[in-house]
Write a protein that holds these residues in place. Structure first.
Motif, short mmCIF file in Angstrom:
data_model
loop_
_atom_site.label_atom_id
_atom_site.label_comp_id
_atom_site.label_asym_id
_atom_site.label_seq_id
_atom_site.Cartn_x
_atom_site.Cartn_y
_atom_site.Cartn_z
N GLY A 29 -9.18 -2.96 3.45
CA GLY A 29 -8.84 -1.79 4.26
C GLY A 29 -9.57 -1.93 5.59
O GLY A 29 -10.64 -1.36 5.79
N SER A 30 -8.97 -2.69 6.48
CA SER A 30 -9.70 -3.01 7.71
C SER A 30 -9.88 -1.80 8.62
O SER A 30 -10.77 -1.79 9.46
N ASN A 31 -9.07 -0.75 8.43
CA ASN A 31 -9.26 0.45 9.27
C ASN A 31 -10.63 1.07 8.99
O ASN A 31 -11.39 1.37 9.90
N ASP A 32 -10.90 1.25 7.70
CA ASP A 32 -12.20 1.83 7.36
C ASP A 32 -13.32 0.81 7.46
O ASP A 32 -14.44 1.15 7.83
N ARG A 91 -12.93 6.24 13.44
CA ARG A 91 -11.58 5.73 13.74
C ARG A 91 -10.69 6.79 14.37
O ARG A 91 -9.65 6.48 14.93
N CYS A 112 -4.48 -4.73 4.43
CA CYS A 112 -3.50 -3.65 4.58
C CYS A 112 -3.84 -2.67 5.69
O CYS A 112 -3.18 -1.65 5.84
N GLY A 113 -4.85 -2.97 6.49
CA GLY A 113 -5.15 -2.10 7.63
C GLY A 113 -4.24 -2.42 8.81
O GLY A 113 -3.47 -3.39 8.77
N LEU A 130 0.85 -1.19 0.00
CA LEU A 130 0.00 0.00 0.00
C LEU A 130 0.88 1.24 0.00
O LEU A 130 1.61 1.50 0.95
N GLU A 155 -1.83 9.88 -1.37
CA GLU A 155 -2.36 11.21 -1.03
C GLU A 155 -1.35 12.03 -0.23
O GLU A 155 -1.42 13.25 -0.19
N LYS A 200 -8.60 13.36 5.45
CA LYS A 200 -7.41 13.71 4.68
C LYS A 200 -7.75 14.72 3.59
O LYS A 200 -7.62 14.44 2.40
N ASP A 217 -6.44 8.94 -1.92
CA ASP A 217 -7.58 8.70 -1.03
C ASP A 217 -7.81 9.96 -0.20
O ASP A 217 -7.54 9.99 1.00
N ARG A 269 0.28 4.98 0.09
CA ARG A 269 -0.81 5.95 0.31
C ARG A 269 -0.43 7.26 -0.39
O ARG A 269 0.09 8.19 0.23
N MET A 305 -10.01 -1.61 -3.06
CA MET A 305 -10.00 -1.77 -1.61
C MET A 305 -11.39 -2.26 -1.19
O MET A 305 -12.40 -1.74 -1.68
N GLU A 314 -13.33 -1.82 1.79
CA GLU A 314 -13.33 -1.09 3.05
C GLU A 314 -14.68 -0.45 3.36
O GLU A 314 -14.94 -0.04 4.47
N ARG A 322 -1.84 2.98 -4.44
CA ARG A 322 -3.25 3.33 -4.24
C ARG A 322 -3.47 4.76 -4.70
O ARG A 322 -2.71 5.65 -4.35
C1 PEP Z 1 -7.71 1.09 5.64
O1 PEP Z 1 -8.74 1.76 5.61
O2 PEP Z 1 -7.61 0.04 6.32
C2 PEP Z 1 -6.52 1.50 4.89
C3 PEP Z 1 -5.48 0.70 4.80
O3 PEP Z 1 -6.50 2.70 4.33
P1 PEP Z 1 -6.32 4.06 5.16
O4 PEP Z 1 -5.86 3.70 6.55
O5 PEP Z 1 -5.32 4.85 4.40
O6 PEP Z 1 -7.69 4.64 5.13
#
Ligand code: PEP
Ligand code: MG
Length: 586
Positions: free
Chosen positions: A455-458, A468, A505-506, A297, A301, A343, A338, A299, A432, A434, A335
């Motif tokens: 994208g496990s974060n989102d 988050r 990738c989170g 990944l 941006e 962001k 984003d 990022r 992704m 997510e 990627r």
């Molecule tokens: C996610 O959402 O898990 C991710 C990897 O992307 P970002 O943290 O940049 O939103």
């Protein structure tokens, strides 16, 4: 002995004497108007100081470029550009001539004016610009009073203590090898200074209240940037204990490095891949040094922080090409921007709406206003000469978005093809997963998507309806919620069914227990903060994938996140008693 606490942003343990960096340049508190005859002299002083500052920045730029790479040097490049800006110097000059102010006072007024303007704009880029501007104006002020911009005259490495540290100063001192640690009263986890500290492996603790009032010049400090603790003038017994911890940490780190060349295989012979997440080009080296098997990944941006790179096809292409070539033949997943939500960047205009996390963002913006995204896609296609680059699109919700993006990629591909004598290589197309709704699209995507990235974060944020970034609700933000567990099971099963690669990738991919849970679910590709790579490799190479699968099957019966997490830890420790306690320093 006093103990201070803060937020560790670059890990490590280090001891040294302190050096206080006072970046408050003395300004003559003399607002008396200049006599008309002195104006000429004042303008000459300004001119000389600007000239001297430009020469210093040029020198720093060269040193940083040599030691840390061209991407890091860009931070200094931005400051050089600001100092070349005639309107900035003109404003100071006008203050001197029209208001008959001393140089120092004129500079202070202009600095205040811009700080006030930038402070009102809440995004990251402007906060950084504010620092850059302050940094150069303080440099010019320091040069007016024919005093070098403050530096450490002490030859041995010290721990630098400051209220905050501007990026040019950070780059200068870090590349000089004169600092072994950094303590800031303020600072931000994602500031250029923290990013540089991580890259240079300089243990750093930020957000330390009262650091400057508690620590004096020359104090002996022991900083534990694993826990975020600073010991000021510790006793002999304390030093002994801390030195022991440091030794264990150093030994652990070097032992951990031995894991890099070993095969990425579980005890029962199942292959896995560990890749790195990066935000800026210079992190490539760090990812390589920590054994990344590619970049999972990028990022991009964050390129908006690097001057105008995000607007230029050639500059972007060069960045992507550099990363791809350093990892060749390993994969590099780029990627697309984003932006939006947390962001926002001023270069991409869009309506935030009253609920930015559910509003215009990422591809939703660029499908309406495609100029920047098309430039980025063309840059990626141009950069893909080595053939190891893939394109990844964030925040996908519908199949129509996928069709439109694929059409855009084809259009860009044809354009690049026309412009070149040799045919470009088409990067694989990934999305992704997510937005929870995207999970249900997977069965329809066999012929449309080459790979998936979770994208496990989102995904956690949207599935659990938990912001988050909001510490008020952070207790609810967990990768072990049964709903998320089921979603993750479903994604891996669906991707396997349509025979497509899937990566997580989170953040959960880089944390021991959640990474083991993913391994047990059947995931085999993980992308994470490069600093987590060796530890996850150690853990994965010490377990059987079949045992992980057996344990993870049982958690589907459990109704709560805490039960699931406890069960996982208990069951893994039952079979591998020292799996999580190998780190002697916690
Ligand atoms: C996610 O959402 O898990 C991710 C990897 O992307 P970002 O943290 O940049 O939103
Ligand atoms: Mg995301």
């Amino acid at each position: 002995m006093p103990i201070l606490r803060g937020k560790p942003v670059s890990s490590g343990i280090v001891s040294a004497h302190s050096h206080i960096y006072n970046n408050q340049v003395q300004i003559l508190e003399n607002d008396i108007q200049l006599a008309p005859a002195s104006i000429e002299k004042e303008l000459n002083r300004l001119q000389n100081a600007v000239k001297k500052s430009r020469a210093q920045l040029k020198k720093i730029y060269k040193t940083v470029e040599k030691k840390m790479g061209s991407s890091s040097a860009l931070i200094i490049g931005i400051q050089r550009q600001l100092l070349e800006d005639p309107s900035l110097i003109r404003e100071i000059t006008e203050k001197i001539t029209q208001e008959q102010l001393h140089c120092e006072t004129a500079i202070r007024f202009v600095e205040r004016k811009y700080i006030d303007i930038f402070s009102k704009i809440p995004d990251l880029t402007f906060q950084e610009r504010k620092n850059d501007l302050s940094d150069i104006l303080q440099r010019v002020s320091a040069n007016l009073i024919s005093r070098p911009h403050q530096g450490n005259k002490n030859e041995s490495a010290t721990i630098l203590v400051a209220q905050d540290l501007h990026p040019s100063k950070a780059a200068q001192v870090m590349s000089s090898g004169l600092i072994s640690g950094l303590i800031l009263e303020e600072g931000g986890e994602n500031s250029h200074t923290s990013i540089l500290a991580r890259t240079m492996g300089i243990p750093t603790i930020i957000s330390v209240p009262n650091a400057l009032t508690t620590i004096s010049e020359g104090d002996f400090l022991f900083i534990d940037a694993l826990l975020g603790i600073i010991h000021v003038n510790p006793s002999k017994e304390e030093i002994f204990k801390l030195a022991e911890k440091k030794e264990k940490y150093t030994a652990y780190k070097s032992r951990l490095k031995e894991i890099i060349p070993l095969p990425s295989q579980t005890l029962d012979g199942k292959d896995f891949s560990l890749l790195g997440n990066i935000e800026l080009e210079f992190e490539t080296t760090m990812a390589q040094n920590h054994g990344a098997e590619g970049i999972g990944l990028f990022r991009t941006e964050f390129l908006f922080m690097e001057g105008d790179t995000a607007h230029h096809i050639q500059k972007q292409a060069l960045t992507y090409k550099n990363v791809a070539q350093s990892f060749y033949p390993k994969p590099v997943v780029i990627r697309t921007f984003d932006v939006g939500r947390d962001k926002t960047v001023p270069q991409v205009e869009h309506e935030q709406g009253i609920n930015p996390a559910l509003g215009a963002m990422a591809v939703r913006i660029f499908l309406k206003k495609p100029t920047l995204l098309k430039k980025q896609i063309k840059a990626v296609i141009q950069a893909n000469e080595s053939g190891n680059i893939s394109l990844l699109f964030p925040m996908i919700t519908t199949i129509e978005e996928i069709f439109s993006l694929k059409a855009m990629v084809s259009e860009c591909f044809d354009q690049v093809k026309k412009e070149r004598s040799h045919p470009p290589k088409r990067p694989p197309f990934g999305i992704m997963v997510e937005v929870p709704a995207a999970i249900k699209l997977i069965p329809f995507l066999k012929n449309h998507v080459d790979f998936f990235s979770v994208g496990s974060n989102d995904l956690t944020q949207y599935l659990l309806a938990v912001d988050r970034n909001n510490s008020e609700v952070s207790a609810l933000y967990t990768p072990f919620h049964p709903a998320l567990v089921e979603a993750l099971f479903e994604i891996v099963a669906l991707c396997h069914k349509i025979d497509k690669p899937v990566t997580v990738c989170g953040e959960m991919a880089g944390k021991s227990v959640s990474a083991l849970m993913l391994l047990g679910m059947g995931y085999r590709r993980f992308s994470m903060n490069p600093l987590a790579l060796m530890e996850i490799k150690r853990i994965f190479t010490h377990v059987h994938a079949s045992y992980a699968a057996h344990v993870v099957r049982q958690i589907r019966r459990l109704p709560s996140a805490s039960m699931i997490e406890e069960y996982l830890i208990e069951q893994f420790l039952k079979k591998y008693p020292d799996l999580f306690i190998k780190q002697p320093f916690f």
